[in-house]
Design a protein around this motif. Structure first.
Motif, PDB file in Angstrom:
ATOM      1  N   VAL A  22       0.835  -1.206   0.000  1.00 44.27           N
ATOM      2  CA  VAL A  22       0.000   0.000   0.000  1.00 44.27           C
ATOM      3  C   VAL A  22       0.868   1.253   0.000  1.00 44.27           C
ATOM      4  O   VAL A  22       0.632   2.191  -0.772  1.00 44.27           O
ATOM      5  N   ALA A 158       2.408   4.296   6.549  1.00 45.08           N
ATOM      6  CA  ALA A 158       1.941   3.063   5.907  1.00 45.08           C
ATOM      7  C   ALA A 158       2.734   1.915   6.520  1.00 45.08           C
ATOM      8  O   ALA A 158       3.166   0.992   5.838  1.00 45.08           O
ATOM      9  N   GLY A 282      -3.625   2.138   4.546  1.00 47.18           N
ATOM     10  CA  GLY A 282      -3.545   0.693   4.717  1.00 47.18           C
ATOM     11  C   GLY A 282      -3.775   0.245   6.145  1.00 47.18           C
ATOM     12  O   GLY A 282      -4.619   0.785   6.866  1.00 47.18           O
ATOM     13  N   ASP A 283      -3.012  -0.756   6.575  1.00 47.30           N
ATOM     14  CA  ASP A 283      -3.175  -1.293   7.924  1.00 47.30           C
ATOM     15  C   ASP A 283      -2.956  -0.228   8.990  1.00 47.30           C
ATOM     16  O   ASP A 283      -3.563  -0.279  10.063  1.00 47.30           O
ATOM     17  N   ILE A 296      -4.791  -5.516   1.269  1.00 50.50           N
ATOM     18  CA  ILE A 296      -4.260  -4.944   0.036  1.00 50.50           C
ATOM     19  C   ILE A 296      -5.360  -4.259  -0.768  1.00 50.50           C
ATOM     20  O   ILE A 296      -5.194  -3.121  -1.224  1.00 50.50           O
ATOM     21  N   GLY A 299      -6.544  -1.008   0.869  1.00 51.99           N
ATOM     22  CA  GLY A 299      -5.462  -0.027   0.817  1.00 51.99           C
ATOM     23  C   GLY A 299      -5.280   0.556  -0.570  1.00 51.99           C
ATOM     24  O   GLY A 299      -5.099   1.769  -0.734  1.00 51.99           O
TER      25      GLY A 299
END
Length: 410
Positions: A22, A158, A282-283, A296, A299
């Protein structure tokens, strides 16, 4: 005549902390739009450590065109209830997702960023942020045995589920944090192009375990759950029980473990994914799918929704928190979808005991319901299917009021 405001010369327009797929995708789209981007990665190589099931949906694969990293296309899934019920959903030849080699996939996305003009520093751990009032950030870092500082107009976190950037910026925490454990095995036999899901309180309390074909006779076998549901068990112990003492154990009798992975899975976008001259992706932003744990796809979608507007804002140096909130407004739909998907997951899976789960799987196996799943089922967008089942499947109608309330309050 009034003079133009002086803009401090920075080392980079943007520093992206974390060179996972991401972060690298964001670096690519910004660099393609003329932005000076530095990717700062704490590990010595890309794609390690590998901590997820490694599934990439067709839309995400189209964004990067890394089809040569696909180990196995997957058309559907067989879902096993806690007792005897099971159902297979999917259409042969219609790819729903793909298992990829994460090392090669991640490297491929990073290479695209470098080809677009982004820069990369490996073995470089971000150790702190210092604001340059109204102009940007100093990012302190440690590279091997030395330390240094780089400056930028915009800093991006990220850097994964336990994001340091998120902590430093006080952006809040993901709504929930699951933990997972996974092994790669040989010797598991299943239908080609089909993954399997195993449910039950003794297997993955409130969630599920999986066996994902990865080509060449190998499978990724793992599970995820929420820490508060594990009591004194551990994901490792539950995975061992699945493979050695559960009713499915005979199918794993010939398996040889060739690799082990574990990691956290954040679900639920954080309260403040943007701050003054700072953003999370993302995460780090808590964007893993609440239904599968995949990060994924969400993201990449998060990146695509803001790419043009963000690049323009960087070039114009309009990066206040207010400006970034406006740019990130399309993320509100991601947040709403994620919240509704979690509510439906809780209803059908997480809050169901084993007998209820068994009934749900048996209902899924009814031909008209299976046809509905095959027609509407979408790994990225499970909410329309969930709502349609509540509306049109008589056995699920008692859940409709509870579902409506859960989604409204969510």
């Amino acid at each position: 005549m009034g003079s133009m405001p002086r803009i401090r010369l920075m080392d980079h327009d943007v520093i992206v902390v974390g060179a996972g797929p991401v972060g690298a995708r964001l670096a690519t789209v910004l660099a393609e739009r003329g932005v000076d981007v530095l990717l700062m990665e704490e590990h010595a190589s890309i794609g390690r450590p590998f901590q997820c099931a490694g599934l990439v949906n067709p839309w995400s694969m189209q964004q990067v065109g890394l089809n040569d990293t696909v180990l196995q296309d997957i058309d559907g899934a067989t879902i096993h209830g806690p007792h005897e019920a099971s159902v297979s959903v999917g259409v042969p030849g219609e790819v729903r997702t793909s298992a990829v080699c994460r090392n090669r996939f991640d490297e491929g996305v990073v290479h695209q960023a470098l080809n677009a003009g982004a820069k990369l520093r490996l073995s470089t751990l971000a150790t702190g942020l210092l604001p340059i009032e109204g102009e940007g950030w100093r990012v302190n870092y440690r590279h091997e045995s030395s330390t240094g500082t780089a400056t930028c107009r915009l800093v991006v976190g990220a850097d994964g589920a336990h994001s340091r950037v998120r902590h430093w910026l006080r952006c809040g925490r993901p709504k929930e944090m699951m933990i997972g454990n996974q092994v790669e095995v040989t010797g598991f036999d299943t239908e080609e192009r089909w993954l399997e899901m195993f449910t039950g309180m003794a297997i993955a309390p409130g969630f599920f375990a999986w066996a994902i074909p990865t080509g060449f006779g190998t499978h990724r076998v793992g599970l995820w759950s929420a820490p508060e549901r594990l009591d004194e068990a551990s994901p490792e112990a539950l995975l061992h029980a699945l493979m050695h003492t559960s009713r499915h154990a005979p199918r794993f009798a010939n398996c040889q473990v060739v690799a082990r992975y574990c990691g956290p899975i954040p679900g639920g976008m954080v309260r403040r994914p943007v701050r003054e001259r700072a953003m999370l992706f993302g995460d780090a932003a808590g964007l893993a799918k609440p239904t599968t744990g995949g990060g994924i796809g969400p993201g990449f979608k998060q990146v695509s929704l803001v790419a043009d507007a963000l690049a323009n804002a960087i070039h114009a140096d309009r990066l206040s928190e207010k400006a970034l909130k406006k740019i990130s407004r399309p993320w509100d739909d991601l947040r709403r979808h994620q919240t509704r998907a979690r509510a439906l997951r809780n209803l059908f899976l997480t809050e169901s005991d084993d007998d209820t789960l068994e009934r749900h799987v048996a209902i899924f196996a009814q031909p008209d319901v299976t046809a509905m799943i095959n027609r509407l089922g979408d790994i990225e967008h499970p909410v329309p299917l969930g709502i349609e089942m509540l509306r049109k499947v008589p056995s699920f109608r008692p859940l409709a009021l509870k579902a409506g309330w859960a989604m409204l309050t969510a």
